[in-house]
Enzyme design. Structure first.
Site, PDB file in Angstrom:
ATOM      1  N   LYS A 181      31.344  38.949  51.864  1.00 23.92           N
ATOM      2  CA  LYS A 181      32.649  38.772  52.497  1.00 23.92           C
ATOM      3  C   LYS A 181      32.495  38.232  53.918  1.00 23.92           C
ATOM      4  O   LYS A 181      31.554  38.577  54.638  1.00 23.92           O
ATOM      5  CB  LYS A 181      33.399  40.098  52.532  1.00 23.92           C
ATOM      6  CG  LYS A 181      33.539  40.747  51.165  1.00 23.92           C
ATOM      7  CD  LYS A 181      34.183  39.843  50.132  1.00 23.92           C
ATOM      8  CE  LYS A 181      34.136  40.458  48.749  1.00 23.92           C
ATOM      9  NZ  LYS A 181      34.588  39.520  47.704  1.00 23.92           N
ATOM     10  N   HIS A 319      36.904  35.439  38.022  1.00 22.27           N
ATOM     11  CA  HIS A 319      36.822  36.661  38.817  1.00 22.27           C
ATOM     12  C   HIS A 319      36.894  37.879  37.899  1.00 22.27           C
ATOM     13  O   HIS A 319      37.462  37.814  36.813  1.00 22.27           O
ATOM     14  CB  HIS A 319      38.007  36.667  39.797  1.00 22.27           C
ATOM     15  CG  HIS A 319      38.196  37.934  40.551  1.00 22.27           C
ATOM     16  ND1 HIS A 319      39.064  38.917  40.148  1.00 22.27           N
ATOM     17  CD2 HIS A 319      37.637  38.380  41.691  1.00 22.27           C
ATOM     18  CE1 HIS A 319      39.038  39.907  41.013  1.00 22.27           C
ATOM     19  NE2 HIS A 319      38.177  39.613  41.969  1.00 22.27           N
ATOM     20  N   GLU A 338      30.944  36.450  37.426  1.00 24.36           N
ATOM     21  CA  GLU A 338      30.713  37.428  38.484  1.00 24.36           C
ATOM     22  C   GLU A 338      30.375  38.774  37.844  1.00 24.36           C
ATOM     23  O   GLU A 338      30.902  39.108  36.783  1.00 24.36           O
ATOM     24  CB  GLU A 338      31.989  37.572  39.328  1.00 24.36           C
ATOM     25  CG  GLU A 338      31.897  38.611  40.423  1.00 24.36           C
ATOM     26  CD  GLU A 338      33.189  38.708  41.247  1.00 24.36           C
ATOM     27  OE1 GLU A 338      34.263  38.323  40.739  1.00 24.36           O
ATOM     28  OE2 GLU A 338      33.096  39.166  42.391  1.00 24.36           O
TER      29      GLU A 338
HETATM   30 MG    MG Z   1      37.661  36.496  46.009  1.00 20.12          MG
END
Ligand code: MG
Length: 389
Positions: A181, A319, A338
């Protein structure tokens, strides 16, 4: 075969494995779809959940979509097989729904859709990826799926120290690629995070960064200028997901791939994103979450739409970070999946005996999705059924 019962329970989930770190209040819906088909003396039950990143969908599931499944009866059966048909079930859930205004009703439908595919694959005595291939009449060839480790959230103390440990853990677990992140701290601090992660993982194309929609136009252009030199795998969720002008400005200015689509929840929304954000076919990355997009029937339409606009399936990295997504990626020949090895437990990650081999994984050969091979998660589903029986 018909649906006898639909059970739902809303459960808290956290992006951190450490329960002492505040979760931020996120939750998800776990569902069980009970059929009247008996296998080894037990009814076939499909399990699903609301992927991660959005909240549980108790109201919509209980009040609107589950009753439609329960009351549909015979029309849900495929006359050729005599078994529950996931496409007919999807049509039953969507009966009377108007186009547009998708909101999070798409998540409620996608949650039940996941459980229905699980039940259907179990009834066919196939792992989900083989069942998907059978329904689509595609090749039964299966290749190991490129997977990457999602994680890299900010730690409240000793952030880069913990980040380094996390990246080393990913490598030790067999991953070669990871996502971290950025966007919640200064660009200088985020550059330090990127440098730490790259120091562990290697060169830029093995690291993706996710800004979780945090930048304005001015900020994303500045960040892009600073980050471009790292040659990152991709730069994800750079701004408000509906701010197509800003995404278009970023794609014009930032040369490495940009990833988008995690918050587009329908085929029309996905088409608008691709067309009006000036995403670059077969260069940028499409993240649409299958369970958030009304489930697999709608997602198949999104793939077809994108292919019609010149995109290749290798651009799709859905995702989610869980078993259901891995099955779909394997069956549909998408770019990769992912995985959330330690975030969002017990929903993230694969079966307990899964092997990540140099950045690749295969879905389990268990019937259905294979949640039964994930002890902690199956306990959640088991308790849900027990408490409603
Ligand atoms: Mg994202």
């Amino acid at each position: 075969m018909r649906i006898k019962g639909v059970f739902e329970r809303t459960l808290p989930i956290s992006r951190y494995a450490d329960p002492s770190i505040p979760s931020g209040g996120l939750d998800t819906s776990a569902v069980a779809v009970v059929t009247d088909q008996i296998c080894d003396g037990e009814p076939i039950i499909g399990y699903g959940f609301s992927s991660i990143g959005r909240f549980g969908q108790r109201g919509l599931i209980r009040d609107r979509f589950a009753p439609r499944l329960m009351s549909a009866g015979k029309p849900l059966i495929d006359p050729d097989t005599g078994l529950l048909d996931p496409y007919r079930a999807w049509d039953a859930m969507m009966k009377g729904e108007k186009p547009g205004g998708h909101g999070e009703r798409s998540v409620a439908v996608g949650t039940l859709d996941m459980a229905i595919w699980d039940a259907c694959a179990k009834a066919a005595e196939l792992p989900l990826f083989r069942y998907i291939q059978k329904t689509l009449a595609t090749t039964d060839e299966i290749k190991p799926v490129p997977v990457y480790a999602g994680g890299g959230y900010y730690f409240s103390e000793n952030d880069t120290l913990h980040l380094r440990d996390e990246m080393e853990g990913f490598l030790a677990a067999g991953f070669t690629h990871a996502k971290i992140k950025v966007g919640a701290k200064s660009i200088e601090e985020d550059i330090e995070r990127i440098e730490v992660a790259l120091d562990v993982l290697g060169e830029g194309p093995c690291l993706a960064i996710d800004a979780i929609y945090s930048y304005t136009l001015e900020e994303v252009l500045k960040a892009g200028t600073e980050f471009e030199r790292f040659g990152l795998w991709w730069f994800e969720d750079i701004c408000d997901p509906l701010d197509f002008d800003t995404i278009a400005a970023a794609t014009a200015a930032y040369k490495p791939p940009i990833a988008a689509g995690e918050a587009q929840f329908s085929l029309p929304d996905a088409r608008n994103l691709i067309k009006y954000s000036q995403l670059r076919a077969n260069h940028d990355i499409l993240l649409f979450d299958i369970a958030h997009c009304y489930g697999l029937p709608e997602y198949l339409g999104i793939i077809k739409m994108a292919e019609g606009l010149g995109w290749d399936r290798s651009s799709f990295y859905p995702h989610g970070g869980h078993l259901f997504t891995l099955h779909a990626v394997a069956a549909l020949g998408l770019g990769g999946a992912e995985l959330n090895p330690h975030n969002f437990q017990p929903f993230g990650g694969l079966t307990d005996d899964a092997v990540i081999d140099n950045g690749y994984a295969l879905p389990p050969e268990l019937p259905g999705i294979g949640f039964e091979g994930r002890k902690d998660l199956f306990q959640v589903f088991h308790d849900l059924v027990r408490d409603n029986s």
